[in-house]
Scaffold this motif. Structure first.
Motif, short mmCIF file in Angstrom:
data_model
loop_
_atom_site.label_atom_id
_atom_site.label_comp_id
_atom_site.label_asym_id
_atom_site.label_seq_id
_atom_site.Cartn_x
_atom_site.Cartn_y
_atom_site.Cartn_z
N ILE A 223 0.87 -1.19 0.00
CA ILE A 223 0.00 0.00 0.00
C ILE A 223 0.90 1.23 0.00
O ILE A 223 1.93 1.26 0.70
N GLU A 224 0.53 2.24 -0.80
CA GLU A 224 1.33 3.47 -0.83
C GLU A 224 1.29 4.16 0.53
O GLU A 224 0.23 4.20 1.17
N GLY A 225 2.44 4.72 0.93
CA GLY A 225 2.45 5.52 2.15
C GLY A 225 1.67 6.81 1.93
O GLY A 225 1.38 7.17 0.80
N GLY A 226 1.35 7.50 3.02
CA GLY A 226 0.65 8.78 2.89
C GLY A 226 -0.76 8.70 3.43
O GLY A 226 -1.18 7.66 3.95
N PRO A 227 -1.49 9.81 3.30
CA PRO A 227 -2.79 9.93 3.97
C PRO A 227 -3.82 8.88 3.56
O PRO A 227 -4.69 8.53 4.35
N SER A 228 -3.71 8.35 2.33
CA SER A 228 -4.72 7.38 1.88
C SER A 228 -4.48 5.99 2.47
O SER A 228 -5.32 5.11 2.35
N SER A 229 -3.32 5.80 3.11
CA SER A 229 -2.98 4.45 3.59
C SER A 229 -3.95 3.99 4.68
O SER A 229 -4.30 2.81 4.76
N ARG A 230 -4.41 4.94 5.50
CA ARG A 230 -5.28 4.54 6.61
C ARG A 230 -6.57 3.90 6.09
O ARG A 230 -6.96 2.82 6.54
N SER A 231 -7.20 4.55 5.13
CA SER A 231 -8.47 3.99 4.64
C SER A 231 -8.23 2.69 3.88
O SER A 231 -9.04 1.76 3.93
N ALA A 232 -7.09 2.60 3.18
CA ALA A 232 -6.79 1.36 2.45
C ALA A 232 -6.61 0.20 3.44
O ALA A 232 -7.10 -0.92 3.22
N LEU A 233 -5.90 0.48 4.53
CA LEU A 233 -5.67 -0.59 5.53
C LEU A 233 -6.98 -1.00 6.19
O LEU A 233 -7.29 -2.19 6.31
N LEU A 234 -7.75 0.00 6.63
CA LEU A 234 -9.00 -0.33 7.32
C LEU A 234 -9.97 -1.05 6.39
O LEU A 234 -10.64 -2.00 6.78
N ASP A 235 -9.99 -0.62 5.14
CA ASP A 235 -10.88 -1.27 4.18
C ASP A 235 -10.49 -2.75 4.04
O ASP A 235 -11.36 -3.63 4.04
N PHE A 236 -9.20 -3.00 3.96
CA PHE A 236 -8.78 -4.40 3.82
C PHE A 236 -9.15 -5.21 5.07
O PHE A 236 -9.77 -6.27 4.97
N TYR A 237 -8.79 -4.70 6.24
CA TYR A 237 -9.00 -5.51 7.46
C TYR A 237 -10.48 -5.65 7.83
O TYR A 237 -10.89 -6.70 8.34
N LEU A 238 -11.26 -4.62 7.54
CA LEU A 238 -12.67 -4.69 7.94
C LEU A 238 -13.56 -5.32 6.87
O LEU A 238 -14.54 -5.97 7.19
N ASN A 239 -13.18 -5.15 5.60
CA ASN A 239 -14.10 -5.58 4.54
C ASN A 239 -13.62 -6.76 3.70
O ASN A 239 -14.43 -7.50 3.17
N GLU A 240 -12.31 -6.91 3.56
CA GLU A 240 -11.84 -7.97 2.66
C GLU A 240 -11.31 -9.19 3.42
O GLU A 240 -11.57 -10.34 3.05
N LEU A 241 -10.57 -8.94 4.48
CA LEU A 241 -9.96 -10.07 5.20
C LEU A 241 -10.98 -11.08 5.75
O LEU A 241 -10.72 -12.29 5.69
N PRO A 242 -12.13 -10.61 6.29
CA PRO A 242 -13.05 -11.60 6.87
C PRO A 242 -13.37 -12.74 5.91
O PRO A 242 -13.30 -13.91 6.27
N GLU A 243 -13.66 -12.38 4.66
CA GLU A 243 -14.03 -13.40 3.68
C GLU A 243 -12.87 -14.38 3.45
O GLU A 243 -13.07 -15.60 3.36
N ARG A 244 -11.65 -13.84 3.36
CA ARG A 244 -10.50 -14.70 3.11
C ARG A 244 -10.27 -15.66 4.27
O ARG A 244 -9.92 -16.82 4.10
N LEU A 245 -10.46 -15.15 5.48
CA LEU A 245 -10.25 -16.02 6.65
C LEU A 245 -11.34 -17.07 6.77
O LEU A 245 -11.07 -18.24 7.08
N LEU A 246 -12.55 -16.67 6.51
CA LEU A 246 -13.66 -17.63 6.60
C LEU A 246 -13.50 -18.74 5.57
O LEU A 246 -13.81 -19.90 5.82
#
Ligand SMILES: [Zn+2]
Length: 322
Positions: A223-246
């Protein structure tokens, strides 16, 4: 075990001799990191005699679960060759060592194994293992990036060998890519390795996005550093990771818990707030509930701003409880 432990309080496990890995004062990976985390957890009543476990016991076979005999001997000899108080570099990479470093790194591994024992025995639903030196850059035959032995990788193998767990997921939210963890498990689909990390920085691996097709077990998300990184990280952990783990259905979730993705960290350009670590932890706890309360063991990796460590570790432990 006392009877009055709140149900969801994680065990907090640390290595009793962590200060003996006495790198020079100006080194970012100093023992102050563990000091401030333990102090902050105590101050917030998240660490007491009821859930705190200080480890002195060594698991002698742990290192060889992921590292070659030659590499373990190299580290042991490199440390033993030093005089008391002398500081050197490990021959394989950028790891500062002193005479006691081998022993302290063994204790860090032991702390992770004990954290796994505590959750597997059902004493606690989760554990936060506050150890140094960190581990995720250590490859099977090469220490680097402040890491001597790969604590979390050894923990995964230990859970398989000692507890018969066939599938283990490692979630690595440290700022940096865990090149060591990837190298150790590259050909082992029984381990799901998921890493978010800043693009273009140390150690240079994991820079190609590998989200992986269904069933693939290495997921790298630069993920690129900088201000957009926070939303990219949260989006991944909250919205994408659950499906992959399940989909993977782990029997144990390990976290490579680097707090260096925090906005205050001096080594990188990610912009997480302290509370985001709580949010990401809650997301994992929620997934765990859907996986028959799959235990979670979090293992400290990087994180070099002491204020960020204080706040983020409190948010992380609180996240386990909600
Ligand atoms: Zn890091």
């Amino acid at each position: 075990m006392p009877q009055n432990i709140p149900l969801k309080l994680p065990a907090v496990v640390w290595n009793g001799r962590y200060k003996a890995h006495a790198v020079p004062k100006q080194h970012p990976e100093s023992s102050h990191r563990v000091d401030v985390i333990l102090e902050a957890l105590k101050k917030n009543k998240l660490l007491s005699e009821e859930n705190g476990v200080c480890v002195w016991r060594k698991y002698s076979h742990g290192l060889r679960l992921c590292h070659s005999k030659a590499y373990v001997e190299l580290v042991e000899k490199a440390c033993a060759s030093l005089n008391k108080g002398e500081v050197a570099f490990l021959p394989t990479g950028d790891v500062t060592i002193v005479r006691e470093s081998f022993s302290v790194a063994q204790d860090a591994v032991s702390s992770v194994c004990l954290g796994i024992d505590l959750v597997m025995q059902g004493d606690f639903p989760s554990a936060f293992v506050v150890v140094r030196p960190p581990g995720h850059h250590a490859e099977s035959e090469k220490g680097m990036g402040f890491c001597l032995f790969n604590n979390v990788a050894i923990g995964a193998r230990y859970a398989q060998h000692a507890w018969g767990k066939s599938r283990v997921a490692i979630i690595d939210w440290d700022l940096h890519h865990g090149n060591g963890t990837e190298e150790i498990f590259l050909k082992d689909p029984s381990i799901l390795y998921v890493s978010t990390h800043q693009r273009g920085i140390y150690p240079g691996t994991g820079q190609e996005e590998v989200r992986g097709k269904k069933g693939e077990h290495i997921i790298n998300i630069p993920i690129e550093g900088g201000p957009s990184s926070r939303s990219a990280l949260l989006d991944f952990y909250l919205n994408e990771l659950p499906e992959r783990l399940l989909e993977f259905k782990p029997e144990l979730i390990l976290i490579s818990c680097g707090f260096d993705a925090h906005k205050l960290d001096p080594l990188g350009g990610f912009t997480l707030e302290s509370e985001d670590y709580g949010e990401m932890t809650r997301a994992l706890v929620k997934i765990s509930a859907s996986l028959s309360n799959c235990p979670i063991v979090s293992v400290l990796e990087g994180g070099y701003n002491l204020d960020a460590l204080r706040e983020s570790s409190v948010a992380h432990v609180l996240g386990f409880m909600h």
